[in-house]
Design a protein around this motif. Structure first.
Motif, PDB file in Angstrom:
ATOM      1  N   THR A  22       2.779 -43.181   6.492  1.00 13.14           N
ATOM      2  CA  THR A  22       2.830 -42.872   4.941  1.00 13.14           C
ATOM      3  C   THR A  22       4.140 -43.157   4.653  1.00 13.14           C
ATOM      4  O   THR A  22       4.306 -42.864   3.266  1.00 13.14           O
ATOM      5  CB  THR A  22       2.204 -41.409   5.082  1.00 13.14           C
TER       6      THR A  22
ATOM      7  N   GLN B 293       5.318 -35.914   3.246  1.00 15.84           N
ATOM      8  CA  GLN B 293       5.551 -36.940   4.352  1.00 15.84           C
ATOM      9  C   GLN B 293       6.079 -36.388   5.536  1.00 15.84           C
ATOM     10  O   GLN B 293       5.693 -36.526   6.776  1.00 15.84           O
ATOM     11  CB  GLN B 293       6.057 -38.008   3.781  1.00 15.84           C
TER      12      GLN B 293
ATOM     13  N   LEU C 223       3.470 -33.954   7.475  1.00 11.47           N
ATOM     14  CA  LEU C 223       2.448 -34.957   8.202  1.00 11.47           C
ATOM     15  C   LEU C 223       3.185 -35.512   9.285  1.00 11.47           C
ATOM     16  O   LEU C 223       2.473 -35.564  10.522  1.00 11.47           O
ATOM     17  CB  LEU C 223       1.828 -35.861   7.161  1.00 11.47           C
ATOM     18  N   ASN C 224       4.429 -35.946   9.250  1.00  7.48           N
ATOM     19  CA  ASN C 224       5.010 -36.460  10.406  1.00  7.48           C
ATOM     20  C   ASN C 224       5.213 -35.410  11.733  1.00  7.48           C
ATOM     21  O   ASN C 224       4.970 -35.781  12.773  1.00  7.48           O
ATOM     22  CB  ASN C 224       6.146 -37.241  10.200  1.00  7.48           C
TER      23      ASN C 224
ATOM     24  N   PHE D   9       3.487 -32.604  11.772  1.00  4.54           N
ATOM     25  CA  PHE D   9       1.887 -32.365  12.474  1.00  4.54           C
ATOM     26  C   PHE D   9       1.960 -33.301  13.530  1.00  4.54           C
ATOM     27  O   PHE D   9       1.268 -33.027  14.396  1.00  4.54           O
ATOM     28  CB  PHE D   9       0.911 -32.186  11.362  1.00  4.54           C
TER      29      PHE D   9
ATOM     30  N   GLY E  81       5.183 -27.876  10.698  1.00  2.00           N
ATOM     31  CA  GLY E  81       4.389 -28.882  10.789  1.00  2.00           C
ATOM     32  C   GLY E  81       4.212 -29.079  12.672  1.00  2.00           C
ATOM     33  O   GLY E  81       2.921 -29.609  12.894  1.00  2.00           O
TER      34      GLY E  81
ATOM     35  N   ALA F  40       0.404 -41.507  10.615  1.00  8.36           N
ATOM     36  CA  ALA F  40       1.344 -40.512  10.197  1.00  8.36           C
ATOM     37  C   ALA F  40       2.598 -41.296   9.833  1.00  8.36           C
ATOM     38  O   ALA F  40       2.987 -41.103   8.535  1.00  8.36           O
ATOM     39  CB  ALA F  40       1.611 -39.205  10.870  1.00  8.36           C
TER      40      ALA F  40
ATOM     41  N   VAL G 263      -5.470 -42.839   7.213  1.00  6.55           N
ATOM     42  CA  VAL G 263      -4.314 -41.876   6.688  1.00  6.55           C
ATOM     43  C   VAL G 263      -2.975 -42.832   6.357  1.00  6.55           C
ATOM     44  O   VAL G 263      -2.477 -42.152   5.365  1.00  6.55           O
ATOM     45  CB  VAL G 263      -4.034 -40.769   7.593  1.00  6.55           C
TER      46      VAL G 263
ATOM     47  N   PHE H   2      -4.551 -40.097  14.022  1.00  5.32           N
ATOM     48  CA  PHE H   2      -3.794 -39.680  13.031  1.00  5.32           C
ATOM     49  C   PHE H   2      -2.156 -39.569  13.548  1.00  5.32           C
ATOM     50  O   PHE H   2      -1.438 -39.906  12.421  1.00  5.32           O
ATOM     51  CB  PHE H   2      -4.232 -38.186  12.852  1.00  5.32           C
TER      52      PHE H   2
END
Length: 265
Positions: free
Chosen positions: A173, A34, A37-38, A40, A245, A170, A23, A166
Motif C-alpha cells: 500500500t 499506511q 496498516l503495516n 497491524f 497497530g 500491507a 488490499v 493481508f
C-alpha cells in the motif's frame, strides 16, 4: 481419504491467502494510515512467529526430555533435532537476507530498505515455508485415516491464511504504483501454494525432522521480514501509532487462533 482428495483440500486451505491480497491495490491513503496498516500486519506476523517457534521447538523439547528422563534413549535424536532447529532458523534468516539482496534487493541507497514488492515477496516466502509445514500436517492426518481431524485442519489453516494474505499485501500500500493482479497472483502462489505441496508430501511420508526443518526456516525468514517491517513502521508513523497497530494485529491473530482452537475442540 485418497491422496487426490487430501491434496485438493490442501490446495483449498492455501488458496484462501488470495482473499487478503487485494488490499495491496488500495491507494490515496494518508501516510499515517499506511503506517498503521503495516503495523497491524507486523502484529499478525509477530504472532505467527511465536506460533511457529512454539510448534518447531516442541519436538526438540520432547527429544531432550526423552534423553534426560527415564526413557532409554540416547542423545542422538535431541542433538539432530536441535541442530535442524538452529540451522533452519539460520538458513531462513541469513539465506533470505542474501537472497533478497541478490534477486529482489535493489536497495534504496541510503534508506537501506527493500522496495515494497520485494518485502511482500519476502513475507510470502516466509509464510510459504510455514504453510508447507501446515500442508504436511494435513497430508499426514489424511494418510492415517484421521479424516475429521484433517478436515478441521483444513478449515483452521484456510481461515488463518486470509490474515496471512493481508500481511503480504500491507507493505504494497506504500508503493506509488499499484501492484498488478499478476504480481498479486505470484505472491499468493508463493505464500499459499506450498500448502498444496506440503499436503502431497505429508500424505506420502511422515517425518518430525522434516516438519521441524520447515518450521525453523519459516521462523528465520519471518525474523528477517519483521526487521524490515519495524524499519518501515518507524518511517511511516509515530511510535504510539505503530504500537497500537502492532497490538491490534497481534490480538486479532491471537483471537482468530483461539476461535479456531475452540471450533476444533
Amino acid at each position: 481419504m485418497s491422496q487426490p482428495t487430501a491434496v485438493l483440500l490442501g490446495a483449498i486451505a492455501g488458496a484462501t491467502i488470495f482473499l487478503g491480497l487485494p488490499v495491496a491495490r488500495m491507494r490515496g491513503l494518508p501516510t499515517a494510515v499506511q503506517g498503521v496498516l503495516n503495523a497491524f500486519a507486523t502484529g499478525i506476523l509477530v504472532f505467527l512467529l511465536w506460533d511457529i517457534i512454539s510448534h518447531a521447538s516442541g519436538p526438540v523439547e520432547r527429544a531432550l526430555l526423552e534423553w534426560t528422563g527415564h526413557v532409554a534413549v540416547g542423545p542422538a535424536s535431541f542433538v539432530l533435532m536441535a541442530a535442524i532447529f538452529g540451522v533452519g532458523i539460520g538458513a531462513g534468516l541469513i539465506g533470505l537476507t542474501y537472497f533478497n539482496r541478490a534477486i529482489f534487493g535493489r536497495l534504496r541507497h541510503g534508506a537501506h530498505a527493500p522496495a515494497p514488492r520485494s518485502l511482500a515477496l519476502a513475507i510470502a516466502t516466509g509464510l510459504g515455508l510455514h504453510n508447507l509445514s501446515e500442508g504436511l500436517a494435513i497430508g499426514q492426518s489424511a494418510h492415517v485415516g484421521a479424516i475429521a481431524f484433517a478436515g478441521v485442519l483444513v478449515v483452521r489453516f484456510a481461515l488463518h491464511n486470509i490474515t496471512e494474505g493481508f500481511g503480504i499485501a500491507a507493505p504494497m500500500t506504500t508503493d506509488p504504483k499499484p501492484a498488478s493482479w499478476g504480481f498479486l497472483a505470484l505472491a499468493g502462489l508463493i505464500g499459499g501454494g506450498p500448502t498444496f505441496v506440503g499436503t502431497w508430501i505429508g500424505y506420502l511420508a511422515s517425518s518430525q525432522y522434516l516438519s521441524v526443518a520447515f518450521l525453523a526456516i519459516a521462523a528465520g525468514a519471518l525474523l528477517y521480514v519483521l526487521n524490515e517491517l519495524f524499519h518501515l513502521g518507524r518511517r511511516l508513523c509515530t511510535p504510539p501509532q505503530f504500537a497500537w497497530g502492532l497490538l491490534l494485529g497481534f490480538l486479532t491473530a491471537y483471537a482468530t487462533d483461539l476461535f479456531l482452537t475452540a471450533l476444533s475442540a
